[in-house]
Design a protein around this motif. Structure first.
Motif, PDB file in Angstrom:
ATOM      1  N   LEU A 168      12.776 -26.110 -19.845  1.00 63.88           N
ATOM      2  CA  LEU A 168      12.621 -24.935 -18.988  1.00 63.88           C
ATOM      3  C   LEU A 168      13.184 -25.190 -17.588  1.00 63.88           C
ATOM      4  O   LEU A 168      13.779 -24.300 -16.968  1.00 63.88           O
ATOM      5  CB  LEU A 168      11.151 -24.527 -18.910  1.00 63.88           C
TER       6      LEU A 168
ATOM      7  N   LEU B 204      16.963 -25.014 -17.884  1.00 64.02           N
ATOM      8  CA  LEU B 204      17.340 -23.616 -18.089  1.00 64.02           C
ATOM      9  C   LEU B 204      17.264 -22.836 -16.779  1.00 64.02           C
ATOM     10  O   LEU B 204      18.151 -22.042 -16.460  1.00 64.02           O
ATOM     11  CB  LEU B 204      16.431 -22.967 -19.138  1.00 64.02           C
ATOM     12  N   SER B 205      16.191 -23.076 -16.033  1.00 60.40           N
ATOM     13  CA  SER B 205      16.014 -22.289 -14.814  1.00 60.40           C
ATOM     14  C   SER B 205      16.955 -22.731 -13.706  1.00 60.40           C
ATOM     15  O   SER B 205      17.073 -22.082 -12.681  1.00 60.40           O
ATOM     16  CB  SER B 205      14.565 -22.345 -14.330  1.00 60.40           C
ATOM     17  N   GLN B 206      17.612 -23.856 -13.894  1.00 58.41           N
ATOM     18  CA  GLN B 206      18.636 -24.277 -12.942  1.00 58.41           C
ATOM     19  C   GLN B 206      20.011 -23.770 -13.358  1.00 58.41           C
ATOM     20  O   GLN B 206      20.993 -24.045 -12.689  1.00 58.41           O
ATOM     21  CB  GLN B 206      18.696 -25.795 -12.863  1.00 58.41           C
ATOM     22  N   GLY B 207      20.066 -23.077 -14.463  1.00 57.35           N
ATOM     23  CA  GLY B 207      21.335 -22.538 -14.914  1.00 57.35           C
ATOM     24  C   GLY B 207      22.231 -23.545 -15.587  1.00 57.35           C
ATOM     25  O   GLY B 207      23.439 -23.328 -15.722  1.00 57.35           O
TER      26      GLY B 207
ATOM     27  N   ARG C 183      18.110 -14.507 -23.076  1.00 63.81           N
ATOM     28  CA  ARG C 183      17.755 -15.539 -22.126  1.00 63.81           C
ATOM     29  C   ARG C 183      17.233 -14.961 -20.805  1.00 63.81           C
ATOM     30  O   ARG C 183      16.357 -15.538 -20.176  1.00 63.81           O
ATOM     31  CB  ARG C 183      18.940 -16.481 -21.905  1.00 63.81           C
ATOM     32  N   PHE C 184      17.732 -13.816 -20.434  1.00 65.29           N
ATOM     33  CA  PHE C 184      17.203 -13.186 -19.225  1.00 65.29           C
ATOM     34  C   PHE C 184      15.711 -12.892 -19.413  1.00 65.29           C
ATOM     35  O   PHE C 184      14.874 -13.217 -18.559  1.00 65.29           O
ATOM     36  CB  PHE C 184      17.961 -11.874 -18.951  1.00 65.29           C
TER      37      PHE C 184
ATOM     38  N   ALA D 161      13.708 -14.256 -21.457  1.00 60.42           N
ATOM     39  CA  ALA D 161      12.957 -15.504 -21.515  1.00 60.42           C
ATOM     40  C   ALA D 161      12.680 -16.030 -20.110  1.00 60.42           C
ATOM     41  O   ALA D 161      11.588 -16.530 -19.815  1.00 60.42           O
ATOM     42  CB  ALA D 161      13.724 -16.536 -22.348  1.00 60.42           C
ATOM     43  N   GLY D 162      13.660 -15.924 -19.231  1.00 61.78           N
ATOM     44  CA  GLY D 162      13.469 -16.389 -17.862  1.00 61.78           C
ATOM     45  C   GLY D 162      12.366 -15.612 -17.171  1.00 61.78           C
ATOM     46  O   GLY D 162      11.517 -16.179 -16.469  1.00 61.78           O
TER      47      GLY D 162
ATOM     48  N   ALA E 161       9.027 -16.705 -18.721  1.00 63.59           N
ATOM     49  CA  ALA E 161       8.645 -18.057 -18.310  1.00 63.59           C
ATOM     50  C   ALA E 161       8.103 -18.052 -16.887  1.00 63.59           C
ATOM     51  O   ALA E 161       7.110 -18.711 -16.562  1.00 63.59           O
ATOM     52  CB  ALA E 161       9.844 -18.998 -18.434  1.00 63.59           C
TER      53      ALA E 161
ATOM     54  N   LEU F 124       5.424 -20.949 -16.035  1.00 61.66           N
ATOM     55  CA  LEU F 124       5.963 -22.146 -16.676  1.00 61.66           C
ATOM     56  C   LEU F 124       7.108 -22.759 -15.886  1.00 61.66           C
ATOM     57  O   LEU F 124       7.462 -23.917 -16.086  1.00 61.66           O
ATOM     58  CB  LEU F 124       6.450 -21.806 -18.088  1.00 61.66           C
ATOM     59  N   VAL F 125       7.709 -21.956 -15.068  1.00 62.04           N
ATOM     60  CA  VAL F 125       8.761 -22.468 -14.177  1.00 62.04           C
ATOM     61  C   VAL F 125       8.431 -22.041 -12.768  1.00 62.04           C
ATOM     62  O   VAL F 125       7.724 -21.028 -12.559  1.00 62.04           O
ATOM     63  CB  VAL F 125      10.164 -21.963 -14.556  1.00 62.04           C
TER      64      VAL F 125
END
Lengths: 225, 225
Positions: free
Chosen positions: B173, B176-179, B212-213, B215-216, B219, B224-225
Motif C-alpha cells: 500500500l 502504491l500510494s507513492q505512485g 486503482r483510483f 482502491a486508493g 485505502a 490504511l495509508v
DNA sequence: GCGGGGTTGGCAGCTTGTTGCCGTTCCCGG
DNA sequence: CCGGGAACGGCAACAAGCTGCCAACCCCGC
C-alpha cells in the motif's frame, strides 16, 4: 520523561510535543511575536494550515509592522470551490502570501527563520509535533521550504488556471472513485473518451499523482471525494 | 424549524439530527433499552462504528437477557493489524457478532427492527443523521442490511483468510500510494512481478475496489495509508 | 470573409495493469 | 520416496490507461 504532560524532550533543541492543544500552549507566544512565518500545509483543516486564525487576523492588522506570512498548500485543494474560496479568504483577510504545489507536502511551520515545527505521522494516536531550534536543522528545513516556495504557483495564477477543470472535477472524481471505466465515464458525462482522459490527466496533475491509486489517496486526503 | 438546536424535523417519522453529540443525546435511551442492534459501519472510528462502547459493555453484561448485536464492517479494515485486533476485541468484550464485506457500506444503525439511523454525507460541516421510524422505510433498510449481512463473512473466517496478505499489505500500500509502478515495486519487495500483482489484486478484492483510483480512495478512507 | 487560437474527439501507438496458464519448487503427510 | 496441494514466477493474451497527432469546429478580432 514527561510521558504524562504530552511532552517529550528529545534533546536541548528538539522537542516532541504530543497533541495540538499542547503545541498551541507552548507556541502561542511565538506566533504572536513572529515577524516571519512560513507554513507548508497538507490540507485546509489541519492545525498547521489553520492554527488559530484569530492570531493572524491580529497579525494582519499589524502588517504595517513588517510581518510576512507565507503559506504553501496542495494544488489539489483548488479543485474544490469551497476550499478555493477559503484559501482566497485567508490570503485577503490575513494578508498571507499563498502558493500551491502539486508536490507532496510535509507539514511544516517555520517561525522567524529560527524555529521549525514539523508535524508527525497522522496515523497513530495523538499527533506528535517536533519543535526544533537547532540552527543546522532549521536552515535545512528552511532551504527546503524556499525551494518548494520558488517552484510553487501563486494562488491567483493557479486558481485561474484550474477554474475550468474545477467545474467538472466533482463529476469526474465521483465516477473515478466508483471504479467506473474511462469509456463508460466519458459516455456518462457526454464527452469523447480523449477529452475525458484529458480531464483525468489534468486532475492527476493537480493532485500531483503519477498513478491512479496515488490520485485516489490524494483526492481522499484532500476531501475531494 | 429548530435551526438553532441541531435538529431538523422533516416529518413525523423522519428526523434529521445534526452532529454526533445531539444524536447521542436523543438516542442514548434507545441504545440502552435495545434488545436487537444492527450496525453497518464505514470504518473503525466513526460514531456509527463505535458509539459509546461503554453502553455496550453494559449490554454485553446483560447478554443473558437476549440482546443481539450485529456489526458489519468493511473487509479492508482487516488489512491493518491494529484494526483487526480492535474488531476482535469488540466481538469478544461486547459480544457483538461481527462480519465484514468488501462492498461499500452505507453507515446505518437499526434499533430493535423499528428505528433506523442513517449517517449523512461526511463532507460538509457537522454530520447529519436521519432518524427514521417510518415502518416501510425501516423494513426496507432492514432488508438491505439482512442481505448484506448474509453475504458478508464472519470476522474470524475472513481474518484467517487475509492473515497472510496483511503481513505485506503495509509495504504494498505504501508503494502504491507513492505512485510506484508494479515492476519497480515488485523488485523493491523482492517479488516476481506476477506475485506482486497477485498481492495487489488481493488487496483490491479486500478493499472491494474495481479500479486503482477507487482502491486508493478506499485505502485512505480506512486509514490504511 | 479570413486568420489565429483554442478545444474536441477519433485514431493509433505505446505503456501499464489484469489474469490465465504452466512448469518449477517447496512443504507435508502417508 | 511418492503424491498432492499450494505458491512462485515467467510468459502471453488481453484490457485499460496515457498521450501524440490531426482534422474539424467554434469563437473572436481585424
Amino acid at each position: 520523561m514527561g510521558a504524562g504532560d504530552g511532552l517529550t524532550q528529545v534533546s536541548g533543541s528538539i522537542t516532541i510535543v504530543r497533541g495540538e492543544e499542547e503545541l498551541y500552549r507552548r507556541t502561542a507566544h511565538l506566533f504572536a511575536a513572529a515577524t516571519d512565518l512560513a507554513c507548508a500545509a497538507a490540507g485546509l483543516a489541519s492545525w498547521v494550515a489553520d492554527h488559530r486564525s484569530e492570531e493572524f487576523a491580529d497579525a494582519a492588522a499589524a502588517r504595517r509592522g513588517g510581518k510576512r506570512i507565507r503559506k504553501l498548500y496542495p494544488a489539489g485543494l483548488l479543485l474544490d470551490s469551497v476550499a478555493a474560496r477559503e484559501l482566497a479568504r485567508r490570503r485577503d483577510e490575513i494578508g498571507a502570501e499563498i502558493r500551491v504545489t502539486p508536490d507532496e507536502i510535509n507539514e511544516t511551520i517555520i517561525i522567524d527563520r529560527r524555529l521549525v515545527i514539523l508535524a508527525g505521522d497522522r496515523r497513530s494516536g495523538p499527533r506528535g509535533y517536533s519543535v526544533i531550534t537547532r540552527p543546522e536543522v532549521v536552515q535545512g528545513v528552511l532551504s527546503l521550504f524556499e525551494t518548494a516556495w520558488r517552484s510553487a504557483t501563486d494562488l491567483a495564477v493557479y486558481n485561474a488556471r484550474v477554474a475550468e477543470i474545477r467545474q467538472i472535477a466533482p463529476a469526474v472524481l465521483d465516477l473515478l472513485s466508483q471504479g467506473v471505466k474511462d469509456e463508460t465515464a466519458a459516455r456518462r458525462l457526454g464527452l469523447g473518451l480523449r477529452t475525458y482522459r484529458r480531464r483525468v490527466a489534468e486532475l492527476m496533475a493537480a493532485l500531483g499523482a503519477e498513478s491512479r491509486f496515488q490520485a485516489g489517496v490524494r483526492a481522499r486526503e484532500l476531501g475531494l471525494v
